[in-house]
Design a protein around this motif. Structure first.
Motif, short mmCIF file in Angstrom:
data_model
loop_
_atom_site.label_atom_id
_atom_site.label_comp_id
_atom_site.label_asym_id
_atom_site.label_seq_id
_atom_site.Cartn_x
_atom_site.Cartn_y
_atom_site.Cartn_z
N ARG A 1 -3.40 9.22 -4.36
CA ARG A 1 -2.65 8.20 -3.59
C ARG A 1 -3.57 7.43 -2.62
NH1 ARG A 1 -0.86 13.20 -2.33
NH2 ARG A 1 -1.29 14.02 -0.26
N GLN B 1 -5.40 -1.30 -3.28
CA GLN B 1 -4.48 -2.35 -2.83
C GLN B 1 -5.03 -3.05 -1.58
OE1 GLN B 1 -1.77 -3.28 -4.49
NE2 GLN B 1 -1.27 -4.86 -2.98
N SER C 1 -5.29 6.68 -11.11
CA SER C 1 -5.54 6.02 -9.82
C SER C 1 -7.04 5.74 -9.65
CB SER C 1 -5.06 6.90 -8.66
OG SER C 1 -3.69 7.13 -8.78
N ARG D 1 -7.92 2.61 -11.65
CA ARG D 1 -7.47 1.39 -10.98
C ARG D 1 -8.43 1.05 -9.83
NH1 ARG D 1 -3.49 -0.15 -6.75
NH2 ARG D 1 -3.28 -2.38 -7.09
N PHE D 2 -8.75 2.08 -9.02
CA PHE D 2 -9.67 1.93 -7.89
C PHE D 2 -11.03 1.43 -8.40
CE2 PHE D 2 -13.16 4.22 -5.75
CZ PHE D 2 -12.99 3.84 -4.42
N ASN E 1 2.57 5.87 -6.60
CA ASN E 1 2.00 5.82 -7.94
C ASN E 1 0.76 6.69 -8.08
OD1 ASN E 1 3.14 4.44 -10.00
ND2 ASN E 1 2.57 2.42 -9.18
N GLY E 2 0.40 7.38 -6.98
CA GLY E 2 -0.82 8.19 -7.01
C GLY E 2 -0.78 9.22 -8.14
N ASP E 3 -1.83 9.23 -8.91
CA ASP E 3 -1.95 10.21 -10.00
C ASP E 3 -2.90 11.30 -9.50
OD1 ASP E 3 -2.51 11.72 -12.20
OD2 ASP E 3 -3.32 10.07 -13.41
N GLN F 1 0.84 -1.21 0.00
CA GLN F 1 0.00 0.00 0.00
C GLN F 1 0.87 1.26 0.00
OE1 GLN F 1 -2.60 -1.28 3.39
NE2 GLN F 1 -4.23 -0.41 2.13
N ARG G 1 2.21 1.78 -3.38
CA ARG G 1 1.22 2.30 -4.35
C ARG G 1 1.03 3.81 -4.18
NH1 ARG G 1 0.45 -0.83 -8.51
NH2 ARG G 1 -0.73 1.02 -9.10
N GLU H 1 -5.22 4.71 -4.54
CA GLU H 1 -4.27 3.60 -4.75
C GLU H 1 -4.21 2.71 -3.51
OE1 GLU H 1 -2.41 2.74 -7.37
OE2 GLU H 1 -2.76 4.46 -8.69
#
Ligand SMILES: Cc1ncc(COP(=O)(O)O)c(C=O)c1O
Length: 341
Positions: A299, A306, A78, A81-82, A68-70, A62, A65, A302
């Motif tokens: 974030r 996860q 993000s 993905r979520f 990787n937060g956009d 976590q 990730r 993300e």
């Protein structure tokens, strides 16, 4: 010799120091706060049992990730993905992120509820009840009788009382019931689980009365674990398969990611009705944010995506539930049941 130790299925990767206050300091802090634990400073508390909400440690994946937060205002990767993780787990077509569970409640309830409406639930969580009542509707708690008796043993004390639900629908008239809700697990009733048989029965009643069915899904993974352990026919199913079946029985859910999202903040509303979802998104824009972030940072989305995956790990769920079992039974060692493997 029975195996008496629960091995944590993780390594502790980092720690955060706690402040050791003295008994005199704690006495003074309690007096100052008027004996209200919400008014204490966290540094005045050594063992903090105020809540389970958003207080857990995040996993290494976590934290990874987060990087990787956009943070794009609209259309962040993000969010997608979520959204995909939530859709895959719940099967619901529309996914609306919110900053907490109560924001999902407020947005859904203000969209579909009117003064004089009646909302049956096993037990409303306090924010859920408050959000129902704020719209002028009535929150009805219909948990089974065993769920009201702390000393009574029953595998699914969170079940809703089906005949009482039918009576409530008959009494109120279905046009006064915007939906039936079931809270899994039933937090305000001691975190007790709800069986799949009970969820199927609620689905059947809702179909018969033509009323939508929503889950308050904060502890969906723990509920799935209890079904696996306690309900006939589920021992060989994975927690993910069981959770998916639970969600498949409902038309939508509200969710606080601060519990089984394993995140420190966040939530969502997910549902199948695209017309209700469109109205909810309009309200979301007014008070939470654009529909692809809903008050959260990229974030956070993300971390939740996860967490929703990791929470269904069997070793983790076994460790979590058995730790509580151990705490409850440790005073009576002879009753301790070794961890099942
Ligand atoms: C069952 C249940 N519903 C709703 C909520 C509200 O969620 P949040 O605190 O994220 O607003 C909680 C929080 O503890 C809860 O346990």
């Amino acid at each position: 010799m029975p195996f008496r130790t629960i091995i944590e299925p993780f390594q502790i990767h980092s720690v955060q120091a706690i402040n050791f206050s003295t008994p005199e300091e704690r006495r003074a802090a309690l007096e100052r706060s008027g004996y209200n634990p919400f008014m204490l400073h966290a540094d005045e508390v050594i063992i903090d049992l105020l809540t389970d909400s958003g207080t857990g440690a995040m996993s290494a994946q976590q934290w990874a990730r987060l990087m990787n937060g956009d943070e794009s205002y609209a259309g962040s990767r993000s969010y997608y993905r979520f959204r995909d993780v939530v859709k895959d787990l719940t099967g619901f077509a529309e996914v609306i992120p919110t900053h907490q569970g109560r924001a999902a409640e407020r947005i859904l309830f203000s969209t579909v509820m009117s003064p004089g409406d009646v909302v049956p639930n096993n037990t409303h969580f306090d924010t859920t009840r408050a959000n129902v009542e704020y719209t002028g509707a009535q929150a009805l708690d219909l948990v089974i009788a065993e769920g009201r008796e702390p000393a009574v043993e029953h595998p699914f004390k969170g079940n809703i009382d089906i005949p009482a639900l039918e009576r409530a629908l008959d009494d109120a008239g279905t046009d006064r019931v915007p939906f039936v809700m079931v809270t899994v697990t039933n937090n305000s009733g001691g975190g007790q689980p709800v069986s799949m048989a009970n969820l199927r029965a609620v689905r059947e009643v809702c179909d018969r009365y033509d009323v939508p069915f929503y889950l308050d899904a904060c502890r969906f993974a723990e509920n799935a674990w209890f079904i696996k352990q306690r309900e006939d026919g589920f021992a060989d199913r994975t927690p993910r398969e069981i959770a998916k079946e639970m969600f498949s029985l409902a038309d939508g859910c509200t969710f606080s990611a601060k519990k089984d999202g394993l995140a420190n903040i966040g939530g969502f509303l997910a549902l199948n009705d695209s017309e209700v979802a469109a109205r909810c998104r309009n309200l979301l824009i007014l008070t939470e944010g654009f529909p692809t972030y809903g008050g959260l940072a990229g974030r956070d989305l993300e971390a939740i995506a996860q967490g929703l995956d990791e929470v269904l790990d069997e070793h983790y769920l076994q460790y979590r539930v058995n730790s509580v079992w151990y705490l409850a039974h440790n005073w009576e060692v002879d009753r301790y049941e070794p961890v099942k493997s």
